[in-house]
Motif scaffolding. Structure first.
Motif, PDB file in Angstrom:
ATOM      1  N   GLY A  35       0.781  -1.074   0.080  1.00 14.41           N
ATOM      2  CA  GLY A  35       0.069  -0.192   0.045  1.00 14.41           C
ATOM      3  C   GLY A  35       0.912   1.438  -0.151  1.00 14.41           C
ATOM      4  O   GLY A  35       1.895   1.227   0.478  1.00 14.41           O
ATOM      5  N   PRO A  36       0.299   2.376  -0.363  1.00 18.53           N
ATOM      6  CA  PRO A  36       1.150   3.718  -0.627  1.00 18.53           C
ATOM      7  C   PRO A  36       1.657   4.050   0.682  1.00 18.53           C
ATOM      8  O   PRO A  36       2.996   4.617   0.759  1.00 18.53           O
ATOM      9  N   ASP A  37       1.021   3.879   1.976  1.00 17.36           N
ATOM     10  CA  ASP A  37       1.783   4.350   3.178  1.00 17.36           C
ATOM     11  C   ASP A  37       2.627   3.419   3.640  1.00 17.36           C
ATOM     12  O   ASP A  37       3.482   3.703   4.742  1.00 17.36           O
ATOM     13  N   ALA A  38       2.887   2.244   2.971  1.00 14.48           N
ATOM     14  CA  ALA A  38       3.993   1.057   3.403  1.00 14.48           C
ATOM     15  C   ALA A  38       5.173   1.222   2.452  1.00 14.48           C
ATOM     16  O   ALA A  38       5.998   0.259   2.612  1.00 14.48           O
ATOM     17  N   LYS A  39       5.422   1.820   1.470  1.00 14.24           N
ATOM     18  CA  LYS A  39       6.240   1.742   0.456  1.00 14.24           C
ATOM     19  C   LYS A  39       7.557   2.041   1.015  1.00 14.24           C
ATOM     20  O   LYS A  39       8.484   1.378   0.720  1.00 14.24           O
ATOM     21  N   ASP A  40       7.908   3.230   1.765  1.00 11.38           N
ATOM     22  CA  ASP A  40       9.130   3.207   2.460  1.00 11.38           C
ATOM     23  C   ASP A  40       9.665   2.149   3.283  1.00 11.38           C
ATOM     24  O   ASP A  40      10.714   1.895   3.226  1.00 11.38           O
ATOM     25  N   ALA A  41       8.762   1.706   3.972  1.00  9.86           N
ATOM     26  CA  ALA A  41       8.986   0.686   4.936  1.00  9.86           C
ATOM     27  C   ALA A  41       9.203  -0.452   4.079  1.00  9.86           C
ATOM     28  O   ALA A  41      10.331  -1.516   4.482  1.00  9.86           O
ATOM     29  N   ALA A  42       8.727  -0.953   2.908  1.00  8.96           N
ATOM     30  CA  ALA A  42       9.106  -1.849   2.099  1.00  8.96           C
ATOM     31  C   ALA A  42      10.431  -1.717   1.665  1.00  8.96           C
ATOM     32  O   ALA A  42      11.182  -2.995   1.548  1.00  8.96           O
ATOM     33  N   ARG A  43      10.638  -0.652   1.040  1.00 11.24           N
ATOM     34  CA  ARG A  43      12.296  -0.365   0.618  1.00 11.24           C
ATOM     35  C   ARG A  43      13.063  -0.631   1.559  1.00 11.24           C
ATOM     36  O   ARG A  43      14.258  -1.145   1.344  1.00 11.24           O
ATOM     37  N   GLU A  44      12.890  -0.294   2.761  1.00 10.16           N
ATOM     38  CA  GLU A  44      13.942  -0.524   3.939  1.00 10.16           C
ATOM     39  C   GLU A  44      13.968  -1.876   3.981  1.00 10.16           C
ATOM     40  O   GLU A  44      15.141  -2.356   4.416  1.00 10.16           O
ATOM     41  N   ALA A  45      12.871  -2.823   4.305  1.00  9.81           N
ATOM     42  CA  ALA A  45      12.948  -4.102   4.454  1.00  9.81           C
ATOM     43  C   ALA A  45      13.751  -4.693   3.236  1.00  9.81           C
ATOM     44  O   ALA A  45      14.542  -5.768   3.486  1.00  9.81           O
ATOM     45  N   VAL A  46      13.522  -4.321   2.232  1.00 10.05           N
ATOM     46  CA  VAL A  46      14.458  -4.858   0.881  1.00 10.05           C
ATOM     47  C   VAL A  46      15.687  -4.689   1.135  1.00 10.05           C
ATOM     48  O   VAL A  46      16.610  -5.440   0.864  1.00 10.05           O
ATOM     49  N   VAL A  47      16.450  -3.399   1.355  1.00  8.65           N
ATOM     50  CA  VAL A  47      17.592  -3.123   1.665  1.00  8.65           C
ATOM     51  C   VAL A  47      18.344  -3.832   2.833  1.00  8.65           C
ATOM     52  O   VAL A  47      19.331  -4.355   2.728  1.00  8.65           O
ATOM     53  N   GLY A  48      17.568  -4.247   3.736  1.00  7.99           N
ATOM     54  CA  GLY A  48      17.955  -5.026   4.806  1.00  7.99           C
ATOM     55  C   GLY A  48      17.938  -6.611   4.667  1.00  7.99           C
ATOM     56  O   GLY A  48      18.609  -7.404   5.593  1.00  7.99           O
ATOM     57  N   ALA A  49      17.132  -6.966   3.741  1.00  9.39           N
ATOM     58  CA  ALA A  49      17.120  -8.428   3.605  1.00  9.39           C
ATOM     59  C   ALA A  49      18.483  -9.152   3.371  1.00  9.39           C
ATOM     60  O   ALA A  49      19.096  -8.679   2.454  1.00  9.39           O
ATOM     61  N   ARG A  50      18.544 -10.306   3.893  1.00 13.82           N
ATOM     62  CA  ARG A  50      19.716 -11.135   3.669  1.00 13.82           C
ATOM     63  C   ARG A  50      19.397 -12.469   3.062  1.00 13.82           C
ATOM     64  O   ARG A  50      20.048 -13.588   3.504  1.00 13.82           O
ATOM     65  N   LEU A  51      18.544 -12.390   2.078  1.00 18.28           N
ATOM     66  CA  LEU A  51      18.219 -13.773   1.317  1.00 18.28           C
ATOM     67  C   LEU A  51      19.401 -14.040   0.127  1.00 18.28           C
ATOM     68  O   LEU A  51      20.093 -13.261  -0.082  1.00 18.28           O
ATOM     69  N   ASP A  52      19.214 -15.070  -0.261  1.00 21.20           N
ATOM     70  CA  ASP A  52      20.136 -15.569  -1.314  1.00 21.20           C
ATOM     71  C   ASP A  52      20.035 -14.820  -2.477  1.00 21.20           C
ATOM     72  O   ASP A  52      18.631 -14.867  -2.948  1.00 21.20           O
ATOM     73  N   ALA A  53      20.991 -13.892  -2.954  1.00 26.29           N
ATOM     74  CA  ALA A  53      20.599 -12.865  -3.988  1.00 26.29           C
ATOM     75  C   ALA A  53      20.406 -13.695  -5.392  1.00 26.29           C
ATOM     76  O   ALA A  53      19.784 -13.330  -6.228  1.00 26.29           O
TER      77      ALA A  53
END
Length: 275
Positions: A35-53
């Motif tokens: 959702g529009p209000d969660a976009k920034d949090a989603a981007r931060e979560a992707v930056v911090g994710a440590r999944l297999d690239a």
């Protein structure tokens, strides 16, 4: 990249690892699932994710939207370099992805009329490694209300788009990804659709629910009988150059290519996992 790709909302980092463990690749979604209000949090979560690239794709918003640049900045700051470009419509958009993430591997998602018509040009780009289509957004972009008829089969325009995406992928040697199935509860339908995708030449199919992962994997993995027959045909070909008769059927190069494809699919699908 396949055969079972699973979307995961970018603003649900608690689900990232679970999705990655369930599927062959996870698509962290910064577009429609957030959702529009969660976009920034989603981007931060992707930056911090440590999944297999190697098994992670990030779907960014369409190039025409306000969040496109911010999504790409998040990818650039992350460990991930496979970008799914939502509503891709032109080669210029792929270049814009590369301007922000120079070493990106791009999967173009064609889900508008303009995008489907641009499929051939998009897959010809050196950075494009895959192409996917989206049925519901496509039909909506045409002013329609449903991609499927009352039997559950794709309407003609959706089937045409699906075929065009597959042909473009085959012509340029990139992976074709079949669209999601929105009916989460219909596991038999998910399996049947994936069987058709695998038999037609798609390399993967995307899912929005983990329950579809196993039906997809089963569909893309050849049966023991199919694999045994393919191996027998290829073994016979070593002793019979050119066209030959095998167990009552004529074998020529197209049949050999089918057999090689079966063996290749078997080698990339082992006990529900892929390389």
């Amino acid at each position: 990249m396949g055969p079972a790709l699973l979307f995961c909302p970018g603003d649900r980092p608690d689900r990232f690892q679970k999705a990655a463990d369930r599927a062959d690749a996870v698509i962290l979604d910064l577009e429609d699932a957030v959702g529009p209000d969660a976009k920034d949090a989603a981007r931060e979560a992707v930056v911090g994710a440590r999944l297999d690239a190697a098994r992670t794709i990030v779907r960014v918003s369409a190039a025409s939207t306000e969040g496109f640049d911010a999504d790409l900045a998040a990818v650039a700051a992350s460990r991930f370099r496979t970008v799914m470009l939502a509503k891709a419509e032109s080669v210029d958009e792929v270049d814009w992805v590369l301007a922000a993430v120079p070493d990106a591997r791009v999967v173009v998602l064609c889900e508008t009329a303009r995008g489907v018509l641009a499929a051939e040009a998009l897959v010809a780009h050196d950075a494009v490694v895959g192409i996917m289509w989206g049925a519901e957004d496509l039909v909506a972009s045409l002013g329609g209300t449903s991609s499927r008829d009352e039997t559950g089969a794709y309407r003609d325009v959706a089937a045409h788009a699906r075929s065009r995406i597959l042909l473009a992928a085959g012509a340029y040697g990139v992976t074709a990804v079949d669209a999601i199935r929105t009916d989460i509860a219909d596991l038999a339908g998910a399996h049947a659709e994936a069987v058709d995708a695998a038999a037609s030449g798609f390399g993967a199919k995307a899912a929005i629910h983990p329950n579809h992962v196993e039906p997809y994997r089963q569909a893309f993995a050849p049966t023991d009988d199919e694999l045994e027959l393919a191996r027998r045909i290829l073994a016979a070909a070593l002793q019979n150059p050119g066209v030959f008769s095998f167990e009552g059927r004529m074998v020529d190069e197209p049949i050999l290519r089918h057999a090689r494809s079966v063996v290749e699919r078997a080698s990339t699908t082992t006990n529900g996992s892929t390389r």
